[in-house]
Design a protein around this motif. Structure first.
Motif, PDB file in Angstrom:
ATOM      1  N   LEU A  16       0.827  -1.213   0.000  1.00  0.00           N
ATOM      2  CA  LEU A  16       0.000   0.000   0.000  1.00  0.00           C
ATOM      3  C   LEU A  16       0.859   1.259   0.000  1.00  0.00           C
ATOM      4  CD1 LEU A  16      -2.828  -1.102   2.439  1.00  0.00           C
ATOM      5  CD2 LEU A  16      -3.180  -0.295   0.095  1.00  0.00           C
ATOM      6  N   GLY A  17       1.993   1.202   0.675  1.00  0.00           N
ATOM      7  CA  GLY A  17       2.902   2.343   0.630  1.00  0.00           C
ATOM      8  C   GLY A  17       3.378   2.619  -0.780  1.00  0.00           C
ATOM      9  N   ALA A  18       3.705   1.559  -1.523  1.00  0.00           N
ATOM     10  CA  ALA A  18       4.126   1.727  -2.912  1.00  0.00           C
ATOM     11  C   ALA A  18       2.984   2.248  -3.771  1.00  0.00           C
ATOM     12  CB  ALA A  18       4.641   0.402  -3.462  1.00  0.00           C
ATOM     13  N   ILE A  19       1.780   1.754  -3.531  1.00  0.00           N
ATOM     14  CA  ILE A  19       0.617   2.218  -4.283  1.00  0.00           C
ATOM     15  C   ILE A  19       0.345   3.691  -3.998  1.00  0.00           C
ATOM     16  CG2 ILE A  19      -1.900   1.996  -4.414  1.00  0.00           C
ATOM     17  CD1 ILE A  19      -1.462  -1.065  -4.070  1.00  0.00           C
ATOM     18  N   ALA A  20       0.423   4.065  -2.726  1.00  0.00           N
ATOM     19  CA  ALA A  20       0.162   5.460  -2.351  1.00  0.00           C
ATOM     20  C   ALA A  20       1.172   6.414  -2.980  1.00  0.00           C
ATOM     21  CB  ALA A  20       0.170   5.600  -0.831  1.00  0.00           C
ATOM     22  N   SER A  21       2.385   5.919  -3.242  1.00  0.00           N
ATOM     23  CA  SER A  21       3.430   6.757  -3.831  1.00  0.00           C
ATOM     24  C   SER A  21       3.398   6.764  -5.357  1.00  0.00           C
ATOM     25  CB  SER A  21       4.811   6.277  -3.361  1.00  0.00           C
ATOM     26  OG  SER A  21       4.931   6.379  -1.960  1.00  0.00           O
ATOM     27  N   ALA A  22       2.603   5.891  -5.941  1.00  0.00           N
ATOM     28  CA  ALA A  22       2.554   5.800  -7.403  1.00  0.00           C
ATOM     29  C   ALA A  22       1.920   7.043  -7.999  1.00  0.00           C
ATOM     30  CB  ALA A  22       1.773   4.559  -7.828  1.00  0.00           C
ATOM     31  N   LYS A  23       2.297   7.325  -9.231  1.00  0.00           N
ATOM     32  CA  LYS A  23       1.786   8.527  -9.902  1.00  0.00           C
ATOM     33  C   LYS A  23       0.545   8.235 -10.733  1.00  0.00           C
ATOM     34  CE  LYS A  23       6.211  10.984 -10.101  1.00  0.00           C
ATOM     35  NZ  LYS A  23       6.861  10.136  -9.102  1.00  0.00           N
ATOM     36  N   ARG A  24      -0.038   7.070 -10.548  1.00  0.00           N
ATOM     37  CA  ARG A  24      -1.256   6.695 -11.255  1.00  0.00           C
ATOM     38  C   ARG A  24      -2.015   5.709 -10.381  1.00  0.00           C
ATOM     39  NH1 ARG A  24      -0.667   1.571 -13.254  1.00  0.00           N
ATOM     40  NH2 ARG A  24       1.471   0.761 -13.252  1.00  0.00           N
ATOM     41  N   PRO A  25      -3.285   5.452 -10.675  1.00  0.00           N
ATOM     42  CA  PRO A  25      -4.042   4.499  -9.859  1.00  0.00           C
ATOM     43  C   PRO A  25      -3.514   3.070 -10.021  1.00  0.00           C
ATOM     44  CG  PRO A  25      -5.520   5.932 -11.115  1.00  0.00           C
ATOM     45  CD  PRO A  25      -4.138   6.160 -11.653  1.00  0.00           C
ATOM     46  N   VAL A  26      -3.352   2.384  -8.905  1.00  0.00           N
ATOM     47  CA  VAL A  26      -2.926   0.982  -8.875  1.00  0.00           C
ATOM     48  C   VAL A  26      -3.744   0.292  -7.789  1.00  0.00           C
ATOM     49  CG1 VAL A  26      -1.011  -0.629  -8.520  1.00  0.00           C
ATOM     50  CG2 VAL A  26      -0.579   1.590  -9.593  1.00  0.00           C
ATOM     51  N   SER A  56      -9.363  -6.851   8.539  1.00  0.00           N
ATOM     52  CA  SER A  56      -8.010  -6.374   8.859  1.00  0.00           C
ATOM     53  C   SER A  56      -7.341  -5.766   7.628  1.00  0.00           C
ATOM     54  CB  SER A  56      -7.164  -7.527   9.402  1.00  0.00           C
ATOM     55  OG  SER A  56      -7.673  -7.995  10.629  1.00  0.00           O
ATOM     56  N   TYR A  57      -7.482  -6.441   6.489  1.00  0.00           N
ATOM     57  CA  TYR A  57      -6.871  -5.921   5.260  1.00  0.00           C
ATOM     58  C   TYR A  57      -7.609  -4.676   4.764  1.00  0.00           C
ATOM     59  CZ  TYR A  57      -3.956 -10.047   5.100  1.00  0.00           C
ATOM     60  OH  TYR A  57      -3.025 -11.014   5.396  1.00  0.00           O
ATOM     61  N   LEU A  58      -8.908  -4.668   4.858  1.00  0.00           N
ATOM     62  CA  LEU A  58      -9.653  -3.485   4.431  1.00  0.00           C
ATOM     63  C   LEU A  58      -9.358  -2.287   5.338  1.00  0.00           C
ATOM     64  CD1 LEU A  58     -13.070  -5.039   3.396  1.00  0.00           C
ATOM     65  CD2 LEU A  58     -11.498  -3.753   1.927  1.00  0.00           C
ATOM     66  N   ALA A  59      -9.148  -2.530   6.624  1.00  0.00           N
ATOM     67  CA  ALA A  59      -8.804  -1.427   7.535  1.00  0.00           C
ATOM     68  C   ALA A  59      -7.480  -0.792   7.132  1.00  0.00           C
ATOM     69  CB  ALA A  59      -8.744  -1.928   8.975  1.00  0.00           C
ATOM     70  N   LEU A  60      -6.511  -1.622   6.707  1.00  0.00           N
ATOM     71  CA  LEU A  60      -5.245  -1.075   6.228  1.00  0.00           C
ATOM     72  C   LEU A  60      -5.457  -0.228   4.978  1.00  0.00           C
ATOM     73  CD1 LEU A  60      -2.410  -3.772   6.423  1.00  0.00           C
ATOM     74  CD2 LEU A  60      -2.470  -1.534   7.525  1.00  0.00           C
ATOM     75  N   ALA A  61      -6.237  -0.749   4.045  1.00  0.00           N
ATOM     76  CA  ALA A  61      -6.507   0.000   2.813  1.00  0.00           C
ATOM     77  C   ALA A  61      -7.209   1.315   3.124  1.00  0.00           C
ATOM     78  CB  ALA A  61      -7.345  -0.845   1.863  1.00  0.00           C
ATOM     79  N   ASP A  62      -8.175   1.284   4.026  1.00  0.00           N
ATOM     80  CA  ASP A  62      -8.889   2.510   4.404  1.00  0.00           C
ATOM     81  C   ASP A  62      -7.930   3.527   5.023  1.00  0.00           C
ATOM     82  OD1 ASP A  62     -11.240   1.337   3.536  1.00  0.00           O
ATOM     83  OD2 ASP A  62     -11.983   0.889   5.562  1.00  0.00           O
ATOM     84  N   ALA A  63      -7.002   3.038   5.860  1.00  0.00           N
ATOM     85  CA  ALA A  63      -6.076   3.939   6.536  1.00  0.00           C
ATOM     86  C   ALA A  63      -5.111   4.593   5.557  1.00  0.00           C
ATOM     87  CB  ALA A  63      -5.308   3.175   7.612  1.00  0.00           C
ATOM     88  N   PHE A  64      -4.615   3.818   4.586  1.00  0.00           N
ATOM     89  CA  PHE A  64      -3.647   4.344   3.625  1.00  0.00           C
ATOM     90  C   PHE A  64      -4.298   5.194   2.544  1.00  0.00           C
ATOM     91  CE2 PHE A  64      -0.414   1.594   5.316  1.00  0.00           C
ATOM     92  CZ  PHE A  64       0.785   2.121   4.867  1.00  0.00           C
ATOM     93  N   MET A  65      -5.426   4.720   2.027  1.00  0.00           N
ATOM     94  CA  MET A  65      -5.972   5.273   0.793  1.00  0.00           C
ATOM     95  C   MET A  65      -7.287   6.017   0.976  1.00  0.00           C
ATOM     96  SD  MET A  65      -3.513   4.197  -1.086  1.00  0.00           S
ATOM     97  CE  MET A  65      -4.120   4.732  -2.680  1.00  0.00           C
TER      98      MET A  65
END
Length: 258
Positions: free
Chosen positions: A186-196, A212-221
């Motif tokens: 998710l850190g790499a996705i958040a840093s990407a310059k396009r949607p991934v 648990s996985y969705l909570a991580l996605a919600d927190a990052f994205m």
């Protein structure tokens, strides 16, 4: 229905709509693929996709016409990630011609771990060129990596070469998805310059696991990010667990098939 049961049911519906319903068992059959397609449509909500062996794509296409709610995914360079690039391109082209909507490509992760990234990058890049507008998910096999820095390197490589999604695992190794690996991805996705997008896969069997996985996605994205266009689960055992919660029963164990 209690407030807790209502909340669990809503969470289960959210996760079910993000599921790639999968059968990549060695003894998978054409009849089983047809049943998988029927199950994909018949639950409380349609799943995002079915994921099956390339030989079953034509039958799935007949069962799931284009434009419907369920997409068809298949796998190439699977499961070991060590096939030469020419056969992988042939696999990809054949699957797309047969009607696949999405390609799940195993990254040549052994080479990446050894520092030989050029060929791995070329495979992702050329498979994505073959896919065009069709979705390419790149399977990193993160459970086999020695540390999270390697997960980051593989994630960034796949994204740089055109991956539409990065996926944790094939489900064919001893270790599959993990929260630390997904956090790194998710850190790499958040840093990407396009949607991934992101696909945690393997070992996800309960509503609590999915949350648990969705909570991580919600927190990052952000809480509105995870949708079938950006987030998938690859864990067929999850289907029974989620539908049981929605229907008010207990999760059915022992149904996972990768």
């Amino acid at each position: 229905m209690t407030d807790l049961a209502t909340s669990d049911s809503a969470a289960a519906r959210r996760a079910l709509a993000l599921l790639d319903l999968t059968d990549l068992a060695e003894d998978a059959t054409e009849a089983g693929a047809r049943d998988l397609c029927a199950k994909a449509l018949s639950g409380p909500v349609p799943v995002a996709a079915v994921c099956l062996w390339p030989r079953f794509v034509p039958g799935a296409r007949a069962a799931l016409p284009p434009g419907g709610p369920v997409r068809i995914a298949t796998v190439v360079n699977f499961p070991g990630g060590e096939t030469a690039i020419a056969p992988v391109l042939q696999e990809t082209e054949a699957a797309l011609a047969d009607g696949a909507d999405e390609i799940d490509l195993v990254l040549p992760w052994h080479a990446v771990l050894s520092g030989y990234t050029t060929a791995a990058a070329a495979m992702v890049r050329t498979v994505k060129l073959r896919c065009g507008e069709k979705l390419l998910k790149v399977i990193l096999e993160t459970g086999e990596y020695p540390d999270l820095d390697k997960v980051r390197i593989a994630s960034e490589l796949a994204i740089a070469e055109g991956a539409d999604f990065i996926k944790t695992s094939t489900g064919k190794t001893a270790h599959s998805a993990s929260l630390p690996a997904v956090r790194t991805m998710l850190g790499a996705i958040a840093s990407a310059k396009r949607p991934v997008g992101l696909k945690p896969s393997g070992g996800i069997r309960t509503l609590a696991d999915a949350q648990s996985y969705l909570a991580l996605a919600d927190a990052f994205m952000g809480p509105d990010w995870a949708s079938p266009a950006t987030f998938r689960f690859g864990a067929s055992g999850l289907y029974g667990a989620l539908t049981a919660v929605i229907e008010g029963g207990a999760a059915r164990p022992g149904t996972e098939s990768y």
